[in-house]
Design a protein around this motif. Structure first.
Motif, PDB file in Angstrom:
ATOM      1  N   THR A 310       0.848  -1.199   0.000  1.00 25.49           N
ATOM      2  CA  THR A 310       0.000   0.000   0.000  1.00 25.49           C
ATOM      3  C   THR A 310       0.882   1.247   0.000  1.00 25.49           C
ATOM      4  N   ALA A 311       0.239   2.419  -0.139  1.00 32.71           N
ATOM      5  CA  ALA A 311       0.990   3.681  -0.152  1.00 32.71           C
ATOM      6  C   ALA A 311       1.794   3.885   1.139  1.00 32.71           C
ATOM      7  N   PRO A 312       1.225   3.659   2.332  1.00 34.40           N
ATOM      8  CA  PRO A 312       2.040   3.817   3.551  1.00 34.40           C
ATOM      9  C   PRO A 312       3.238   2.861   3.592  1.00 34.40           C
ATOM     10  N   LEU A 313       3.039   1.639   3.125  1.00 34.06           N
ATOM     11  CA  LEU A 313       4.149   0.680   3.107  1.00 34.06           C
ATOM     12  C   LEU A 313       5.233   1.130   2.134  1.00 34.06           C
ATOM     13  N   GLN A 314       4.825   1.607   0.971  1.00 26.26           N
ATOM     14  CA  GLN A 314       5.805   2.025  -0.031  1.00 26.26           C
ATOM     15  C   GLN A 314       6.621   3.207   0.460  1.00 26.26           C
ATOM     16  N   ARG A 315       5.975   4.147   1.164  1.00 24.08           N
ATOM     17  CA  ARG A 315       6.705   5.308   1.683  1.00 24.08           C
ATOM     18  C   ARG A 315       7.772   4.873   2.676  1.00 24.08           C
ATOM     19  N   ILE A 316       7.420   3.922   3.539  1.00 23.97           N
ATOM     20  CA  ILE A 316       8.392   3.450   4.529  1.00 23.97           C
ATOM     21  C   ILE A 316       9.526   2.692   3.861  1.00 23.97           C
ATOM     22  N   ILE A 317       9.206   1.850   2.889  1.00 23.85           N
ATOM     23  CA  ILE A 317      10.242   1.101   2.166  1.00 23.85           C
ATOM     24  C   ILE A 317      11.205   2.063   1.472  1.00 23.85           C
ATOM     25  N   ASP A 318      10.644   3.070   0.806  1.00 27.97           N
ATOM     26  CA  ASP A 318      11.479   4.031   0.084  1.00 27.97           C
ATOM     27  C   ASP A 318      12.382   4.816   1.027  1.00 27.97           C
ATOM     28  N   SER A 319      11.906   5.072   2.234  1.00 27.21           N
ATOM     29  CA  SER A 319      12.689   5.877   3.170  1.00 27.21           C
ATOM     30  C   SER A 319      13.959   5.164   3.630  1.00 27.21           C
ATOM     31  N   PHE A 320      14.025   3.849   3.451  1.00 21.88           N
ATOM     32  CA  PHE A 320      15.215   3.079   3.848  1.00 21.88           C
ATOM     33  C   PHE A 320      16.135   2.780   2.655  1.00 21.88           C
ATOM     34  N   SER A 321      15.770   3.250   1.475  1.00 24.55           N
ATOM     35  CA  SER A 321      16.490   2.833   0.273  1.00 24.55           C
ATOM     36  C   SER A 321      17.976   3.164   0.328  1.00 24.55           C
ATOM     37  N   GLY A 322      18.319   4.310   0.919  1.00 30.88           N
ATOM     38  CA  GLY A 322      19.732   4.674   0.993  1.00 30.88           C
ATOM     39  C   GLY A 322      20.543   3.750   1.872  1.00 30.88           C
ATOM     40  N   GLU A 323      19.955   3.314   2.985  1.00 31.75           N
ATOM     41  CA  GLU A 323      20.676   2.461   3.937  1.00 31.75           C
ATOM     42  C   GLU A 323      20.870   1.043   3.435  1.00 31.75           C
ATOM     43  N   VAL A 324      19.993   0.590   2.569  1.00 31.65           N
ATOM     44  CA  VAL A 324      20.063  -0.811   2.116  1.00 31.65           C
ATOM     45  C   VAL A 324      20.428  -0.901   0.639  1.00 31.65           C
ATOM     46  N   ARG A 325      21.045   0.154   0.129  1.00 35.59           N
ATOM     47  CA  ARG A 325      21.364   0.202  -1.301  1.00 35.59           C
ATOM     48  C   ARG A 325      22.169  -1.015  -1.744  1.00 35.59           C
ATOM     49  N   TYR A 326      23.133  -1.449  -0.925  1.00 38.91           N
ATOM     50  CA  TYR A 326      24.002  -2.573  -1.303  1.00 38.91           C
ATOM     51  C   TYR A 326      23.684  -3.840  -0.510  1.00 38.91           C
ATOM     52  N   SER A 327      22.515  -3.882   0.088  1.00 38.27           N
ATOM     53  CA  SER A 327      22.116  -5.032   0.905  1.00 38.27           C
ATOM     54  C   SER A 327      21.007  -5.812   0.206  1.00 38.27           C
ATOM     55  N   PRO A 328      20.981  -7.135   0.388  1.00 37.60           N
ATOM     56  CA  PRO A 328      19.869  -7.914  -0.184  1.00 37.60           C
ATOM     57  C   PRO A 328      18.586  -7.772   0.625  1.00 37.60           C
ATOM     58  N   TYR A 329      18.711  -7.207   1.847  1.00 40.70           N
ATOM     59  CA  TYR A 329      17.556  -7.092   2.732  1.00 40.70           C
ATOM     60  C   TYR A 329      16.813  -5.782   2.502  1.00 40.70           C
ATOM     61  N   LEU A 330      15.541  -5.784   2.846  1.00 40.65           N
ATOM     62  CA  LEU A 330      14.686  -4.622   2.642  1.00 40.65           C
ATOM     63  C   LEU A 330      14.914  -3.561   3.716  1.00 40.65           C
TER      64      LEU A 330
END
Length: 433
Positions: A310-330
């Motif tokens: 959902t939109a709230p889930l996507q916003r939270i996922i996107d907010s971590f994108s920088g920290e997990v850029r090179y990680s296989p984990y979400l």
């Protein structure tokens, strides 16, 4: 250095009968022999290669011989540990090894058998259950004044006394049930391997192995809104608008805010993901998302769960994108691929619960806030919205609606009073013509 060798003592009745598989300990030209609980035919044992001959998979002996193979590997590991400790301590005899091995790893004693099962569970990736087996077996041995317990001596009287012992030490009934259920699982595995006579009484018939309903750890809608409306929601909205590719907090935030912000996002991700458990969230990989759907298997039950992003889930996922850029984990709970994922998850869980206490204070929420509260809160909010019980149960990934009941907070008395009035009015209403 001591050595271990496996030998098959053949039956005096001939090759058509099973013999006993034994462990031969050798040190300083002294020999000691331990008889294992396993029985093999001569053609099933390779003396030179020290291994079991496995038959075709459709053979009735195949499952048993696979179990023997696993146990022999465990015996070897246990022997190396016992001998290694003695080697570091200086001079020792073969009797010292034998005493150490019997004390800690004898498979016909509780500690040895529980350890053997724990190692098998670890190989299967079931670290939590392996730890439980070790914990409860140590607890029963402590109750027995530190003396190991032959499996054959575990009986109803001992379990009843152990239950009283736990009560006297202030253990909650659900904790007592946990001990008894884990010990019961160990016991029946020993029965299955014919280390205990299956015809004996069930030692767990008269002890508590159920679940005592406790006060629910769910937030009401007002508390959820208070937590959701903390300044972090504005930070998340700003990040979404900027489409930033890092998870740095907005300007003016302190490092402390950054940690609390991370925990706030974890909490609401689990809530919006239909009450996802923290352990399942921590292990989510980027590959778990396909075509806008999160698909994963619950760690606790193995059940497959699918959640639409959902939109709230996507916003939270996107907010971590920088920290997990090179990680296989979400999410950045498991960061180091060279370290145990389980240990990293457990460290993350402790940190999350610690931060959630501070978040509850900031939001003015009374009571303890923990990772599991998001799961209970999703279920209770669903009930308040009059969702059918089967829908809530399916959403949580429960195997039965009975399990879901334990997640739901009770209705307040006014709601039940109104329901009672409606029922009374229905009874008093005149029958329709």
């Amino acid at each position: 250095m001591a050595t271990l060798k496996f030998i098959l003592r053949k039956s005096v009745s001939g090759a058509r009968c099973k013999g006993s598989l034994c462990l031969r300990l050798i040190h300083s030209r002294k020999v000691k022999v331990i008889t294992s609980p396993f029985r093999l035919y001569p053609h099933e044992w390779d003396e030179v290669r020290q291994r079991v001959h496995l038959p075709e998979e459709d053979s009735p002996r195949y499952p048993y011989l696979c179990k023997v193979t696993e146990s022999l590997c465990a015996y070897g590991e246990q022997f190396e540990e016992a001998a290694g400790r003695l080697e570091k301590s200086g001079r020792y005899t073969v009797d010292d090894i034998l005493c150490s091995y019997h004390r800690e790893y004898n498979p016909v004693n509780l500690s040895g058998f529980a350890e053997l099962q724990a190692r098998n569970l670890l190989r299967a990736g079931q670290e939590r259950t392996a730890r439980a087996y070790r914990t409860v077996s140590r607890g029963l041995i402590t109750f027995n004044k530190g003396r190991d317990i032959p499996l054959s001596q575990i009986n109803a009287c001992m379990m009843k006394e152990f239950e009283s012992y736990l009560k006297e030490r202030g253990k909650a009934m659900n904790t007592i049930s946990y001990y008894m259920r884990m010990l019961r699982a160990i016991y029946w595995k020993a029965v299955k391997e014919k280390l205990i006579d299956a015809r004996r009484e069930n030692p767990f018939d008269h002890v508590f192995t159920g679940f005592q309903k406790t006060r629910k750890r769910a937030l009401d809608l007002e508390s959820l809104r208070a937590l959701n409306s903390l300044d972090f929601s504005a930070i998340l909205e700003q990040q979404t608008l900027r489409k930033a590719d890092t998870c740095e907090p907005a300007e003016g935030s302190s490092p402390l805010d950054s940690g609390l912000y991370t925990s706030w996002r974890y909490f609401f991700f689990c809530f919006h993901a239909r009450g996802m458990s923290f352990v399942d969230m921590a292990y989510l990989r980027k590959e778990n998302i396909r075509q806008g759907v999160i698909s994963y298997y619950r760690k606790k039950t193995g059940q497959k769960i699918e959640v639409t992003v959902t939109a709230p889930l996507q916003r939270i996922i996107d907010s971590f994108s920088g920290e997990v850029r090179y990680s296989p984990y979400l999410f950045p709970v498991i960061r180091d691929t060279d370290k145990s994922p389980r240990l990293q998850y457990e460290n993350g869980l402790r940190l999350q619960n610690k931060r959630l206490k501070r978040l509850s204070a900031l939001a003015g929420i009374e009571g303890k806030l923990s990772t599991h509260v998001s799961r209970h809160s999703w279920a209770t909010t669903g009930k308040k919205q009059n969702l059918p019980l089967w829908v809530i149960s399916e959403g949580l990934g429960h195997s039965s609606e009975k399990m879901t009941y334990t997640y739901l907070a009770s209705f307040d008395r006014s709601t039940l009073d109104r329901a009672n009035e409606q029922i009374a009015l229905a009874l008093a209403a005149p029958p329709s013509v």
